[in-house]
Design a protein around this motif. Sequence first.
Motif, PDB file in Angstrom:
ATOM      1  N   LEU A  77       1.050  -1.652   2.455  1.00 60.46           N
ATOM      2  CA  LEU A  77       1.625  -2.994   2.527  1.00 60.46           C
ATOM      3  C   LEU A  77       2.867  -2.986   3.398  1.00 60.46           C
ATOM      4  CD1 LEU A  77       1.612  -3.803  -1.287  1.00 60.46           C
ATOM      5  CD2 LEU A  77       0.025  -4.704   0.394  1.00 60.46           C
ATOM      6  N   ALA A  78       3.135  -4.101   4.068  1.00 59.72           N
ATOM      7  CA  ALA A  78       4.375  -4.265   4.818  1.00 59.72           C
ATOM      8  C   ALA A  78       5.098  -5.484   4.246  1.00 59.72           C
ATOM      9  CB  ALA A  78       4.085  -4.466   6.295  1.00 59.72           C
ATOM     10  N   VAL A  79       6.374  -5.329   3.926  1.00 63.56           N
ATOM     11  CA  VAL A  79       7.180  -6.417   3.381  1.00 63.56           C
ATOM     12  C   VAL A  79       8.487  -6.483   4.159  1.00 63.56           C
ATOM     13  CG1 VAL A  79       6.184  -6.268   1.070  1.00 63.56           C
ATOM     14  CG2 VAL A  79       8.227  -4.957   1.598  1.00 63.56           C
ATOM     15  N   HIS A  80       9.106  -7.644   4.114  1.00 59.83           N
ATOM     16  CA  HIS A  80      10.390  -7.832   4.776  1.00 59.83           C
ATOM     17  C   HIS A  80      11.519  -7.430   3.840  1.00 59.83           C
ATOM     18  CE1 HIS A  80       8.701  -9.849   8.249  1.00 59.83           C
ATOM     19  NE2 HIS A  80       7.971 -10.605   7.433  1.00 59.83           N
ATOM     20  N   ALA A  81      12.580  -6.912   4.416  1.00 63.17           N
ATOM     21  CA  ALA A  81      13.768  -6.557   3.641  1.00 63.17           C
ATOM     22  C   ALA A  81      14.289  -7.825   2.965  1.00 63.17           C
ATOM     23  CB  ALA A  81      14.825  -5.957   4.538  1.00 63.17           C
ATOM     24  N   GLY A  82      14.668  -7.706   1.711  1.00 62.15           N
ATOM     25  CA  GLY A  82      15.150  -8.845   0.952  1.00 62.15           C
ATOM     26  C   GLY A  82      14.105  -9.437   0.022  1.00 62.15           C
ATOM     27  N   GLY A 105      14.471   7.654  -9.957  1.00 56.86           N
ATOM     28  CA  GLY A 105      14.227   7.201 -11.326  1.00 56.86           C
ATOM     29  C   GLY A 105      14.119   5.685 -11.391  1.00 56.86           C
ATOM     30  N   SER A 106      13.495   5.193 -12.469  1.00 56.22           N
ATOM     31  CA  SER A 106      13.318   3.746 -12.602  1.00 56.22           C
ATOM     32  C   SER A 106      14.642   3.082 -12.969  1.00 56.22           C
ATOM     33  CB  SER A 106      12.269   3.447 -13.674  1.00 56.22           C
ATOM     34  OG  SER A 106      12.721   3.897 -14.926  1.00 56.22           O
ATOM     35  N   GLY A 107      14.859   1.906 -12.419  1.00 58.77           N
ATOM     36  CA  GLY A 107      16.071   1.152 -12.693  1.00 58.77           C
ATOM     37  C   GLY A 107      17.286   1.616 -11.900  1.00 58.77           C
ATOM     38  N   VAL A 108      17.114   2.614 -11.053  1.00 57.59           N
ATOM     39  CA  VAL A 108      18.215   3.153 -10.258  1.00 57.59           C
ATOM     40  C   VAL A 108      18.247   2.430  -8.915  1.00 57.59           C
ATOM     41  CG1 VAL A 108      19.131   5.218  -9.140  1.00 57.59           C
ATOM     42  CG2 VAL A 108      18.038   5.396 -11.372  1.00 57.59           C
ATOM     43  N   GLN A 109      19.431   2.000  -8.513  1.00 57.80           N
ATOM     44  CA  GLN A 109      19.572   1.353  -7.217  1.00 57.80           C
ATOM     45  C   GLN A 109      20.053   2.394  -6.219  1.00 57.80           C
ATOM     46  OE1 GLN A 109      22.587  -1.690  -6.972  1.00 57.80           O
ATOM     47  NE2 GLN A 109      21.517  -2.720  -5.318  1.00 57.80           N
ATOM     48  N   ILE A 110      19.336   2.511  -5.095  1.00 60.63           N
ATOM     49  CA  ILE A 110      19.729   3.469  -4.067  1.00 60.63           C
ATOM     50  C   ILE A 110      19.895   2.747  -2.734  1.00 60.63           C
ATOM     51  CG2 ILE A 110      18.505   5.364  -5.201  1.00 60.63           C
ATOM     52  CD1 ILE A 110      16.537   5.061  -2.701  1.00 60.63           C
ATOM     53  N   TYR A 111      20.670   3.374  -1.862  1.00 61.22           N
ATOM     54  CA  TYR A 111      20.828   2.887  -0.502  1.00 61.22           C
ATOM     55  C   TYR A 111      20.225   3.925   0.417  1.00 61.22           C
ATOM     56  CZ  TYR A 111      24.082  -0.342  -2.602  1.00 61.22           C
ATOM     57  OH  TYR A 111      24.642  -1.304  -3.393  1.00 61.22           O
ATOM     58  N   TYR A 112      19.312   3.467   1.252  1.00 60.22           N
ATOM     59  CA  TYR A 112      18.641   4.385   2.158  1.00 60.22           C
ATOM     60  C   TYR A 112      18.436   3.693   3.498  1.00 60.22           C
ATOM     61  CZ  TYR A 112      15.130   7.595   4.006  1.00 60.22           C
ATOM     62  OH  TYR A 112      14.456   8.478   4.792  1.00 60.22           O
ATOM     63  N   SER A 113      18.975   4.265   4.532  1.00 59.66           N
ATOM     64  CA  SER A 113      18.776   3.788   5.895  1.00 59.66           C
ATOM     65  C   SER A 113      19.107   2.296   6.050  1.00 59.66           C
ATOM     66  CB  SER A 113      17.330   4.069   6.316  1.00 59.66           C
ATOM     67  OG  SER A 113      17.169   3.925   7.700  1.00 59.66           O
ATOM     68  N   GLY A 114      20.202   1.866   5.366  1.00 52.94           N
ATOM     69  CA  GLY A 114      20.678   0.495   5.498  1.00 52.94           C
ATOM     70  C   GLY A 114      20.041  -0.506   4.552  1.00 52.94           C
ATOM     71  N   ILE A 115      19.283  -0.050   3.590  1.00 55.61           N
ATOM     72  CA  ILE A 115      18.639  -0.969   2.664  1.00 55.61           C
ATOM     73  C   ILE A 115      18.893  -0.523   1.221  1.00 55.61           C
ATOM     74  CG2 ILE A 115      16.417   0.228   2.668  1.00 55.61           C
ATOM     75  CD1 ILE A 115      15.127  -2.613   2.660  1.00 55.61           C
ATOM     76  N   SER A 116      19.056  -1.512   0.355  1.00 56.42           N
ATOM     77  CA  SER A 116      19.213  -1.255  -1.073  1.00 56.42           C
ATOM     78  C   SER A 116      17.842  -1.427  -1.732  1.00 56.42           C
ATOM     79  CB  SER A 116      20.216  -2.242  -1.671  1.00 56.42           C
ATOM     80  OG  SER A 116      20.166  -2.194  -3.073  1.00 56.42           O
ATOM     81  N   ILE A 117      17.408  -0.412  -2.523  1.00 61.93           N
ATOM     82  CA  ILE A 117      16.085  -0.430  -3.151  1.00 61.93           C
ATOM     83  C   ILE A 117      16.249  -0.151  -4.639  1.00 61.93           C
ATOM     84  CG2 ILE A 117      13.798   0.628  -3.213  1.00 61.93           C
ATOM     85  CD1 ILE A 117      14.309   1.502  -0.293  1.00 61.93           C
ATOM     86  N   PRO A 142       9.923   3.513   5.169  1.00 64.00           N
ATOM     87  CA  PRO A 142       8.727   3.757   4.368  1.00 64.00           C
ATOM     88  C   PRO A 142       9.104   4.107   2.920  1.00 64.00           C
ATOM     89  CG  PRO A 142       9.177   5.662   5.735  1.00 64.00           C
ATOM     90  CD  PRO A 142      10.220   4.630   6.054  1.00 64.00           C
ATOM     91  N   VAL A 143       8.391   3.496   1.977  1.00 66.25           N
ATOM     92  CA  VAL A 143       8.595   3.731   0.546  1.00 66.25           C
ATOM     93  C   VAL A 143       7.216   3.990  -0.054  1.00 66.25           C
ATOM     94  CG1 VAL A 143       9.351   2.690  -1.628  1.00 66.25           C
ATOM     95  CG2 VAL A 143      10.638   2.257   0.466  1.00 66.25           C
ATOM     96  N   THR A 144       7.130   4.938  -0.969  1.00 66.33           N
ATOM     97  CA  THR A 144       5.862   5.256  -1.614  1.00 66.33           C
ATOM     98  C   THR A 144       5.978   5.051  -3.111  1.00 66.33           C
ATOM     99  OG1 THR A 144       5.405   6.911   0.077  1.00 66.33           O
ATOM    100  CG2 THR A 144       4.114   7.046  -1.943  1.00 66.33           C
ATOM    101  N   ILE A 163       8.990  -1.297   4.720  1.00 64.26           N
ATOM    102  CA  ILE A 163       9.980  -2.384   4.661  1.00 64.26           C
ATOM    103  C   ILE A 163      10.501  -2.608   6.072  1.00 64.26           C
ATOM    104  CG2 ILE A 163      12.135  -3.157   3.629  1.00 64.26           C
ATOM    105  CD1 ILE A 163      11.532  -1.177   1.321  1.00 64.26           C
ATOM    106  N   THR A 164      10.314  -3.853   6.546  1.00 66.13           N
ATOM    107  CA  THR A 164      10.689  -4.200   7.930  1.00 66.13           C
ATOM    108  C   THR A 164      11.710  -5.313   7.913  1.00 66.13           C
ATOM    109  OG1 THR A 164       8.935  -5.859   8.089  1.00 66.13           O
ATOM    110  CG2 THR A 164       8.345  -3.615   8.688  1.00 66.13           C
ATOM    111  N   ASN A 165      12.187  -5.674   9.130  1.00 67.52           N
ATOM    112  CA  ASN A 165      13.121  -6.812   9.257  1.00 67.52           C
ATOM    113  C   ASN A 165      12.426  -8.124   9.111  1.00 67.52           C
ATOM    114  OD1 ASN A 165      15.615  -5.571   9.658  1.00 67.52           O
ATOM    115  ND2 ASN A 165      15.013  -5.002  11.715  1.00 67.52           N
TER     116      ASN A 165
END
Length: 165
Positions: A77-82, A105-117, A142-144, A163-165
Motif C-alpha cells: 500500500l502507498a499512503v500520504h504522510a499525515g 513496540g505498540s503505542g510507541v511514537q517514533i520519528y524516522y526520516s522526518g516522519i512521526s509514526i 517504507p514501513v512493514t 509513506i509518501t508526500n
Amino acid sequence: MFIAINAMVGADIPEPRQRFGKRRQFLLAASLSTALLLTACGGGGEARIPVDFNIGVTVGGQLLSATPVAPGGSLALAVHAGQSVILDAGEPVVWTLLVGGSRIGSGVQIYYSGISITATPLNRSSAVLDTYARYPLLADVPVTLVATSTYDSVQVVTLNLLITN
C-alpha cells in the motif's frame, strides 16, 4: 468321552455364540468409548482454522479494500504522510511494526526520516497506524506491518506500506 464331560458341566458353560457375542459387545463398547475420549481431548479431530486473512484497509475514514491474502503472502500500500491507516485482519492476530528494519513496540511514537509514526492496536484483530510529517519528506518511507494469526502461527501476512508526500 466328551459327551459325558459336556453332559456333566453343560449347565455351567454358555453356548459358544453367546460367549463370543458378549465379548464382541464389550470390545465394541470399549472401542467406541476410546474414540469418544480421543475426540473430546482433541486427539481425534482438528480445529477449524481460517485459510486466509481478509485484510480490511481504511485510509482517512474511507474503506479502500478487503483484500484476501494467503498465508505467507503480502500486501503493498502507498499512503500520504499525515494519513491514518486502519488495518483489520478479521481474526485475532499479533501485529509487529518494523520501521527501518527495527521492531517498534505498540503505542510507541517514533520519528524516522522526518516522519512521526505511531502504531496502536485497537482490538485483537485491528490496529491503527498514525503518520505525521511537519515538512515534506525528502524520500519515501517504507514501513512493514506483520500480522501473525493467534490461531496458527504459521499463518503470517506482511503489509508493506510506503509513506509518501
